[in-house]
Design a protein around this motif. Structure first.
Motif, short mmCIF file in Angstrom:
data_model
loop_
_atom_site.label_atom_id
_atom_site.label_comp_id
_atom_site.label_asym_id
_atom_site.label_seq_id
_atom_site.Cartn_x
_atom_site.Cartn_y
_atom_site.Cartn_z
N LEU A 360 0.82 -1.02 -0.03
CA LEU A 360 0.06 0.06 0.01
C LEU A 360 1.05 1.22 0.07
O LEU A 360 0.38 2.07 -0.57
N PHE A 361 2.03 1.07 0.69
CA PHE A 361 2.92 2.52 0.41
C PHE A 361 3.40 2.85 -0.96
O PHE A 361 3.94 3.71 -1.12
N GLY A 362 3.34 1.78 -1.84
CA GLY A 362 3.48 2.00 -3.04
C GLY A 362 2.34 2.57 -3.92
O GLY A 362 2.42 2.55 -4.95
N ASN A 363 1.36 2.57 -3.38
CA ASN A 363 -0.02 2.89 -4.08
C ASN A 363 -0.03 4.61 -4.21
O ASN A 363 0.34 5.49 -3.36
N PRO A 364 -0.43 5.29 -5.60
CA PRO A 364 -0.33 6.40 -5.77
C PRO A 364 -1.30 7.46 -5.13
O PRO A 364 -1.41 8.57 -5.26
N ASP A 365 -2.37 6.64 -4.57
CA ASP A 365 -3.56 7.61 -4.00
C ASP A 365 -2.96 8.19 -2.79
O ASP A 365 -2.52 7.58 -1.63
N ARG A 366 -2.97 9.35 -2.87
CA ARG A 366 -2.62 10.40 -2.05
C ARG A 366 -3.47 10.23 -0.46
O ARG A 366 -2.83 10.17 0.55
N ALA A 367 -4.61 10.18 -0.59
CA ALA A 367 -5.42 9.78 0.64
C ALA A 367 -5.13 8.67 1.36
O ALA A 367 -5.17 8.65 2.55
N LEU A 368 -4.89 7.55 0.74
CA LEU A 368 -4.40 6.25 1.18
C LEU A 368 -3.06 6.43 1.79
O LEU A 368 -2.79 5.92 3.01
N GLY A 399 7.21 11.21 -0.46
CA GLY A 399 6.09 12.32 0.25
C GLY A 399 6.84 13.51 0.49
O GLY A 399 6.21 14.58 0.57
N PHE A 400 8.27 13.66 0.78
CA PHE A 400 9.06 14.90 0.98
C PHE A 400 8.93 16.04 -0.21
O PHE A 400 8.86 17.16 -0.04
N THR A 401 8.82 15.47 -1.44
CA THR A 401 8.83 16.21 -2.48
C THR A 401 7.39 16.38 -3.34
O THR A 401 7.17 16.60 -4.37
N ASP A 402 6.42 15.61 -2.64
CA ASP A 402 5.07 15.58 -3.05
C ASP A 402 4.46 17.14 -3.34
O ASP A 402 4.79 18.07 -2.45
#
Length: 783
Positions: A360-368, A399-402
């Motif tokens: 799941l950490f590789g899922n692109p869904d931001r909410a997830l 996530g640091f550069t999202d």
């Protein structure tokens, strides 16, 4: 049990490969079977084995054979799952999923009301299937016939007399009375007319009566006889009417299990509970739309803590995992998963949840992603260090550069729970680079949280980089326009005081805190005072342990009396310390002060040096910067040689000298550490090569007019003699400015120190006595 083990051992010894290993015996009452925990030899999976000893129970052998036959053919979620059946001449084995008798929980009264309703609903629904779809009668519904699986679900067993009503020679008609303790649970019509009365009454009558007894057992703990049938002690109030109709003496008026379920499922009925609704909806979770799924998750969050944890682990959790990973369950379903996962043991968590969390950490869904980061503190204790460092963290750093600020902020916050499971190389390398980036983020909240994060993980940073990183980050935050960022910097400095040396506290931290004492926000001023006090206490404590001086005491040949000094150490006036300091330097010198050639001010006493080393040249006018920072020797040119300037030029020169003086003060107090500027000045100054350490150079052979070079040391005596032989200088303003004078003026204006040039003197012996009768103008330099 001993006989059973010996029988199995003999069977194995004879070459029969029994594929299961028997374990402990489980106490089960009112049954013809002996129950054992067991494991499958092939894969070690747990199971249960019901064993029937043929030799000791030959009269009940038809019941055992009927149970084996019905368990093979009857399939329903509410029925015990049968894995295998083995029949030998000595024993009959029914291998099932791992189960525990419900009678254990009933006797201990360990079942909550919600769990009891949920279990009764399962049993009643199973009887509805047996009576309706299978057209059969169970015959011995009681607590000893019900078991709980590993998932906590209630499973119906005890198929010893299960019979189809289409069979004229059904086992129940002939062997129903052979069931252990049958008289206590037999319906009144059977007691009067025998088991054949089943044919004359509704098919459901026998099982409805047994279901009523089971309801009483579940809520009261034990059933002793027919006199307790129909009593409503401890039974939920909304179930009283339906319960009484199950136990009525007239079989034609009894409520069937199907009707019992229907009445309980009515709006406001006794089977309208969150746990039962969850059971009904969990199987179809993947088919629900977003609104239905959200309603299901909200229902799941409303469940109390007394619900069976095993059911959530074995049944609910797998379905939720499927929904969030493949069915678009979203963050709400993930939150429910992690809530259930918090109750798992570490082994169960690693087996069931860890692989899914990594994916799941590789899922692109931001909410997830945000939901995962937000729940890291809940599951971090169960995640192995290698998994966190090698698999989860590499996927977190995106996530640091999202582009979304909420993702960046949650990523910074998530560093705190995982910091102890990251390697030192990751912490002091890649992580610090990303934190340096978020420390300059456009969002003030992210900058503030980065400062807090650095303060919390300070103990995990390497000693080589910790001090530099923390001081740079915290002092930078003190200049942040966001008030909470400045407050976080002050709080972080106070929390990390132990990681800084006393030198760093005094020279780097305290100067950075001081501007905050006059911050426009009172909150910052108050916190700055608190933090400043912490650092001052430490610096003062360390200073009290230092030596009084590092300069060795010098013995004076002629001790000087205190009365002759201008000021003493006992002088308490405002300038007393300054006068004392000045007189201490003069009176501590040995010998007498030598007068100058023309009665000018005495020169400072030079330290003892070898005769071969030339004397260092002092600047003609010592400014404040010359005192604070030693300057290079001045050019060997008197101010009297400079041609007088015009009145306007004099005013401009005075203004330039005043500006130079201000710059010198600024350099002394504000730029003391600005070594790079000094280096640059030396590179730009054309005279920098001439102000190196004085060395004795050999006489240059040419030109002939220069027989001796004193190595750059000014020859004032020679200069005086030369002046005596020339004409007196013209009045000021009439001399023509020479290029050399222009260079001298330019260098004195633009450079903080005047560079000396070598004076060429004749080789003959010079008379050093000054000529008093002539005014050579040299003293003008002191005016």
């Amino acid at each position: 049990m001993d006989f059973l083990k010996s029988a199995v051992a003999s069977a194995i010894a004879k070459g029969s490969s029994f594929p299961y290993s028997l374990g402990d015996r489980v106490d089960i009452s009112d049954s013809i079977w002996t129950l054992h925990n067991a494991t499958k030899r092939e894969d070690g999976s747990p199971c249960s084995i019901f064993t029937f000893d043929v030799a000791s129970n030959k009269s009940r052998l038809p019941l055992a054979k009927n149970a084996v036959r019905k368990s093979r053919t009857l399939r329903h979620p509410g029925v015990i799952k049968v894995l295998d059946t083995i029949e030998t001449d000595a024993n009959i084995y029914i291998v099932t999923e791992r189960v525990v008798p419900l009678s254990w929980h009933v006797k201990r009264r360990s079942l909550s009301e919600e769990t009891s309703k949920w279990g009764l609903y399962t049993v009643a629904s199973t009887l509805k299937f047996i009576n309706g779809d299978a057209s059969s009668v169970h015959g011995i519904v009681r607590a000893s016939s019900v078991f709980t699986s590993e998932s906590g679900e209630w499973k119906l067993g005890g198929f010893d007399v299960l019979s189809s009503m289409s069979d004229e020679n059904a086992v129940i008609y002939t062997y129903g009375s052979l069931v252990p303790d049958a008289a206590r649970f037999t319906p009144p019509e059977v007691v009067k007319g025998g088991w054949d009365t089943i044919k004359r009454n509704p098919l459901t009558a026998i099982d409805s009566y047994g279901l009523g007894i089971l309801v009483y057992e579940v809520f009261n703990g034990n059933f002793t006889g027919a006199d307790q049938v129909g009593k409503t002690t401890n039974i939920p109030h909304n179930m009283h009417q339906s319960y009484k109709r199950l136990c009525t003496a007239n079989p034609k008026l009894r409520l069937s299990p199907a009707h019992f379920v229907d009445q309980g499922k009515k709006n406001g009925g006794f089977f309208e509970t969150p746990l039962i609704r969850l059971t009904d909806d969990i199987e179809s979770l993947g088919l629900k739309n977003d609104a239905e799924r959200d309603e299901f998750v909200n229902e799941l969050d409303g469940l109390s803590e007394d619900f069976p944890e095993e059911f959530f682990k074995m049944k609910v959790l797998p379905e939720l995992l499927k929904s969030v990973e493949f069915g678009g369950g979203g963050p709400k379903v993930l939150g429910a998963i992690l809530k259930i996962g918090s109750k798992l043991s570490q082994e169960e968590f690693n087996l069931r949840l860890t692989p899914v969390v990594v994916r799941l950490f590789g899922n692109p869904d931001r909410a997830l992603r945000v939901c995962l980061l937000d729940n890291l503190p809940v599951m971090i204790d169960n995640l192995p260090q290698k998994i966190v460092n090698d698999k989860i963290y590499p996927q977190m750093i995106s996530g640091f550069t999202d582009a979304a600020p909420v993702v960046r902020e949650q990523t910074v916050k998530a560093i705190l729970p995982i910091i102890n499971k990251l390697s030192d190389r990751v912490i002091n390398g890649e992580l610090l680079k990303f934190l340096a980036r978020t420390a300059n983020d456009e969002q003030p909240g992210i900058r503030t949280n980065t400062t807090i994060c650095l303060g919390r993980i300070a103990k995990n940073l390497g000693q080589g980089s910790r001090t530099k990183v923390l001081i740079a980050a915290f002092t930078r935050s003190l200049r942040d326009p966001f008030v909470h960022a400045r407050n976080a910097g002050l709080l972080a400095l106070g929390a990390t005081l132990e990681f800084f040396s006393e030198e760093d506290c005094a020279s780097k931290v305290l100067p950075a805190i001081c501007p905050s004492l006059l911050d426009k926000e009172k909150m910052i001023r108050d916190q700055a005072n608190k933090t400043l006090d912490l650092y001052l206490q430490r610096v003062r404590k360390f200073g009290s342990t230092m030596a009084d001086t590092v300069t060795p005491a010098s013995a004076s040949a002629d001790p000087v009396k205190d009365a002759a000094r201008i000021g003493t150490s006992n002088d308490k006036s405002w300038a007393g310390w300054a006068i004392s300091s000045f007189t201490n330097k003069i009176t501590a010198a040995n010998g007498e002060i030598q007068p100058t050639a023309n009665g000018a001010k005495p020169a400072e006493v030079e330290p003892v040096r070898p005769a071969s080393v030339p004397q260092p040249v002092r600047s003609v006018s010592a400014t404040q910067k010359d005192i604070l920072r030693p300057a290079a020797p001045s050019l060997n040119r008197s101010f009297s040689e400079r041609p007088p300037a015009a009145p306007k030029e004099e005013e401009e020169e005075e203004e330039e000298e005043e500006e130079d003086e201000i710059e010198d003060v600024y350099d002394a107090w504000g730029g003391m550490d600005d070594d790079d500027d000094d280096t640059q000045d030396k590179e730009e100054d054309p005279f920098s090569a001439a102000v190196t350490s004085p060395t004795v150079s050999a006489p240059a052979p040419k030109p002939a007019a220069v027989p001796y070079d004193d190595g750059g040391e000014p020859d004032f005596a020679g200069w005086l003699t030369a002046q005596s032989k020339v004409k007196k200088p013209l009045p000021k303003g009439l001399n023509k400015s020479s290029p050399a004078a222009a260079v001298s003026r330019t260098s004195s204006r633009n450079s903080t120190t005047v560079k000396p040039r070598t004076v060429i003197a004749p080789a003959k012996k010079i008379d050093t006595r000054p000529k008093e009768e002539e005014d050579d103008g040299w003293g003008d330099a002191w005016d």
